[in-house]
Design an enzyme around this catalytic site. Sequence first.
Site, PDB file in Angstrom:
ATOM      1  N   TRP A 189       0.866  -1.181   0.000  1.00 41.15           N
ATOM      2  CA  TRP A 189       0.000   0.000   0.000  1.00 41.15           C
ATOM      3  C   TRP A 189       0.902   1.229   0.000  1.00 41.15           C
ATOM      4  O   TRP A 189       1.852   1.308   0.779  1.00 41.15           O
ATOM      5  CB  TRP A 189      -0.927   0.057   1.231  1.00 41.15           C
ATOM      6  CG  TRP A 189      -1.633   1.386   1.259  1.00 41.15           C
ATOM      7  CD1 TRP A 189      -2.658   1.780   0.445  1.00 41.15           C
ATOM      8  CD2 TRP A 189      -1.286   2.535   2.052  1.00 41.15           C
ATOM      9  NE1 TRP A 189      -2.967   3.094   0.687  1.00 41.15           N
ATOM     10  CE2 TRP A 189      -2.152   3.582   1.663  1.00 41.15           C
ATOM     11  CE3 TRP A 189      -0.317   2.779   3.034  1.00 41.15           C
ATOM     12  CZ2 TRP A 189      -2.086   4.853   2.243  1.00 41.15           C
ATOM     13  CZ3 TRP A 189      -0.244   4.042   3.611  1.00 41.15           C
ATOM     14  CH2 TRP A 189      -1.129   5.064   3.221  1.00 41.15           C
ATOM     15  N   GLU A 230      -3.026  -2.936  -2.529  1.00 50.68           N
ATOM     16  CA  GLU A 230      -4.175  -2.332  -1.837  1.00 50.68           C
ATOM     17  C   GLU A 230      -4.459  -0.927  -2.347  1.00 50.68           C
ATOM     18  O   GLU A 230      -3.630  -0.026  -2.227  1.00 50.68           O
ATOM     19  CB  GLU A 230      -3.872  -2.269  -0.320  1.00 50.68           C
ATOM     20  CG  GLU A 230      -4.988  -1.632   0.492  1.00 50.68           C
ATOM     21  CD  GLU A 230      -4.651  -1.523   1.986  1.00 50.68           C
ATOM     22  OE1 GLU A 230      -3.492  -1.788   2.379  1.00 50.68           O
ATOM     23  OE2 GLU A 230      -5.558  -1.147   2.755  1.00 50.68           O
ATOM     24  N   LYS A 232      -7.083   2.605  -2.661  1.00 49.66           N
ATOM     25  CA  LYS A 232      -7.717   3.490  -1.690  1.00 49.66           C
ATOM     26  C   LYS A 232      -8.425   4.612  -2.432  1.00 49.66           C
ATOM     27  O   LYS A 232      -8.037   4.981  -3.537  1.00 49.66           O
ATOM     28  CB  LYS A 232      -6.618   4.045  -0.779  1.00 49.66           C
ATOM     29  CG  LYS A 232      -7.100   4.845   0.398  1.00 49.66           C
ATOM     30  CD  LYS A 232      -5.953   5.061   1.377  1.00 49.66           C
ATOM     31  CE  LYS A 232      -6.414   5.934   2.533  1.00 49.66           C
ATOM     32  NZ  LYS A 232      -5.421   5.991   3.606  1.00 49.66           N
ATOM     33  N   ASP A 263      -9.751  -3.088   1.486  1.00 45.58           N
ATOM     34  CA  ASP A 263      -9.837  -2.532   2.847  1.00 45.58           C
ATOM     35  C   ASP A 263     -11.230  -1.934   3.014  1.00 45.58           C
ATOM     36  O   ASP A 263     -11.662  -1.106   2.192  1.00 45.58           O
ATOM     37  CB  ASP A 263      -8.737  -1.477   3.023  1.00 45.58           C
ATOM     38  CG  ASP A 263      -8.706  -0.864   4.424  1.00 45.58           C
ATOM     39  OD1 ASP A 263      -9.777  -0.455   4.917  1.00 45.58           O
ATOM     40  OD2 ASP A 263      -7.613  -0.780   5.013  1.00 45.58           O
ATOM     41  N   HIS A 266     -11.903   1.842   2.464  1.00 45.38           N
ATOM     42  CA  HIS A 266     -11.306   2.522   1.310  1.00 45.38           C
ATOM     43  C   HIS A 266     -12.242   2.800   0.150  1.00 45.38           C
ATOM     44  O   HIS A 266     -11.814   2.936  -0.997  1.00 45.38           O
ATOM     45  CB  HIS A 266     -10.091   1.728   0.812  1.00 45.38           C
ATOM     46  CG  HIS A 266      -8.923   1.835   1.741  1.00 45.38           C
ATOM     47  ND1 HIS A 266      -7.660   1.400   1.426  1.00 45.38           N
ATOM     48  CD2 HIS A 266      -8.822   2.338   2.996  1.00 45.38           C
ATOM     49  CE1 HIS A 266      -6.838   1.624   2.427  1.00 45.38           C
ATOM     50  NE2 HIS A 266      -7.524   2.188   3.405  1.00 45.38           N
ATOM     51  N   HIS A 290      -8.572  -6.287   4.359  1.00 45.09           N
ATOM     52  CA  HIS A 290      -8.232  -5.470   5.522  1.00 45.09           C
ATOM     53  C   HIS A 290      -9.561  -5.115   6.157  1.00 45.09           C
ATOM     54  O   HIS A 290     -10.229  -4.175   5.720  1.00 45.09           O
ATOM     55  CB  HIS A 290      -7.479  -4.203   5.107  1.00 45.09           C
ATOM     56  CG  HIS A 290      -5.998  -4.391   5.065  1.00 45.09           C
ATOM     57  ND1 HIS A 290      -5.115  -3.358   4.912  1.00 45.09           N
ATOM     58  CD2 HIS A 290      -5.253  -5.510   5.200  1.00 45.09           C
ATOM     59  CE1 HIS A 290      -3.879  -3.836   4.929  1.00 45.09           C
ATOM     60  NE2 HIS A 290      -3.936  -5.140   5.101  1.00 45.09           N
ATOM     61  N   ASP A 298     -12.509   7.006   6.266  1.00 46.83           N
ATOM     62  CA  ASP A 298     -11.598   5.879   6.512  1.00 46.83           C
ATOM     63  C   ASP A 298     -10.910   6.066   7.860  1.00 46.83           C
ATOM     64  O   ASP A 298      -9.716   6.285   7.952  1.00 46.83           O
ATOM     65  CB  ASP A 298     -10.563   5.851   5.373  1.00 46.83           C
ATOM     66  CG  ASP A 298      -9.527   4.760   5.537  1.00 46.83           C
ATOM     67  OD1 ASP A 298      -9.855   3.718   6.141  1.00 46.83           O
ATOM     68  OD2 ASP A 298      -8.397   4.944   5.053  1.00 46.83           O
ATOM     69  N   ASP A 300     -10.575   4.006  10.436  1.00 46.54           N
ATOM     70  CA  ASP A 300      -9.912   2.861  11.051  1.00 46.54           C
ATOM     71  C   ASP A 300     -10.337   2.621  12.495  1.00 46.54           C
ATOM     72  O   ASP A 300      -9.507   2.357  13.358  1.00 46.54           O
ATOM     73  CB  ASP A 300      -8.391   2.981  10.938  1.00 46.54           C
ATOM     74  CG  ASP A 300      -7.910   2.805   9.509  1.00 46.54           C
ATOM     75  OD1 ASP A 300      -7.913   1.662   9.034  1.00 46.54           O
ATOM     76  OD2 ASP A 300      -7.557   3.814   8.861  1.00 46.54           O
ATOM     77  N   ASP A 330      -7.315  -4.255  10.006  1.00 39.50           N
ATOM     78  CA  ASP A 330      -6.595  -2.985   9.847  1.00 39.50           C
ATOM     79  C   ASP A 330      -7.369  -1.873  10.544  1.00 39.50           C
ATOM     80  O   ASP A 330      -8.290  -1.291   9.971  1.00 39.50           O
ATOM     81  CB  ASP A 330      -6.402  -2.665   8.358  1.00 39.50           C
ATOM     82  CG  ASP A 330      -5.542  -1.418   8.149  1.00 39.50           C
ATOM     83  OD1 ASP A 330      -4.999  -0.902   9.145  1.00 39.50           O
ATOM     84  OD2 ASP A 330      -5.418  -0.966   6.992  1.00 39.50           O
TER      85      ASP A 330
END
Length: 423
Positions: A189, A230, A232, A263, A266, A290, A298, A300, A330
């Site tokens: 990434w 990955e 995004k 992810d 993303h 992820h 995003d 997380d 993640d």
Amino acid sequence: MSHATQRLERAFTLAREYYAELGVDVDAALQRLARISISLHCWQGDDVGGFENTGQDLGGGLAVTGNYPGKARTPDELRADLDMALSLIPGTHRLNLHASYAECDGQKVERNELEPQHFQRWIDWAKAKGMGMDFNPTFFAHPKAADGFTLAHPDRAVRQFWIEHGIACRRIGAAIGAALGTPCVTNVWIPDGYKDLPADRRAPRERLAESLDAIFAEAIDPQFNRDAVEGKLFGIGSESYVVGSHEFYLGYAISRKKLLCLDAGHYHPTEVLSDKISAVLMWLDEILLHVSRGVRWDSDHVVILSDELEAIAQELVRGNYLDRVHIGLDFFDASINRVAAWVIGTRCMIKALLLALLEPTERLRQLEAEGDFTSRLALLEECKTLPFGAVWDYYCLQADVPVGAAWLDEVKRYEADVLLKRN
Ligand code: RNT
Ligand code: ZN
């Protein structure tokens, strides 16, 4: 047998009967569940800090908020925290390590010069626990990433540095896979992108493709290392343009036979990862997830048992994809106990998988085939109140990890005895 254990077994026996009535084999579900490994991301334990002490901000659009005390300051502390978390999670899992967690014994080793030996202690630690490992080159928190570009940087020398880092990391991945006897998924990434409107969206993407091809030029046996990429949507500081977007990497992964990493944070906020799994697996052999939780963006956040998490697990089970999907986590929250964050997120991922394995999928499929969408919806909703908790508790009991919220007492004790003494 204690009274509590007896009660738990009674509840489980009853629950098993309920599920059997719907045609669900609970024992088979538990056996399948025990074979699923989740890759725990090392970076929840220290706010994505790593151990290089470059003095550089995280950058790359990664933002960790919160200042909860007790974060791991050394690899040994991070391993101790992981040990604690793993002792509270049923099953055998994996460690997902970033290159910035190298152990170089006080020596300065540039990222393009990293070698397997710099991860030997991590490998030994994983081996002793019978765990596999996954790996990630670190294309952020570094002076050569400070202008927000790495593999797509206009300066050839900067690109070359990062290409070499990628090459080094694949070799480390292969060494990890060989040492642990299970393939290491090495995930690329990069943060590259522009805050504001670019005049040229094409050239950086062409440079990225060329850099990736250079990284992947060396053939490595997939028994040891598998490459993932990955994409995004945007990052902080790359709101207008991200070189490695979803479409870029989807095309790249298909044309180069790489794994695509999806992810959960993303995509556009109303877009869901769960719907993408069966679409991309039409064209790809394997993918990496992820699993994360975006809140408005995003962000997380720690993974919880949300509708979307349930949907992701349902897709993996219903589509019979468990052997083609590598499940990684993640998220990074520095505002709560970091060990608890791992435990909550991982236990929720496992709960979601168990829920999916306990679904009367055959019956649902049959209703759908008959066009009886009324019954499909009704049954899906009724499933939500089946005695799932008793099965989950029994799974934890059998795996010799705390049942229910009892794990929290252990984390609180660890916090008092270990984490709070770090400051
Ligand atoms: C960033 C990506 C990436 C990172 C880790 C630390 O948006 O999700 O996976 O979170 O590499
Ligand atoms: Zn990610």
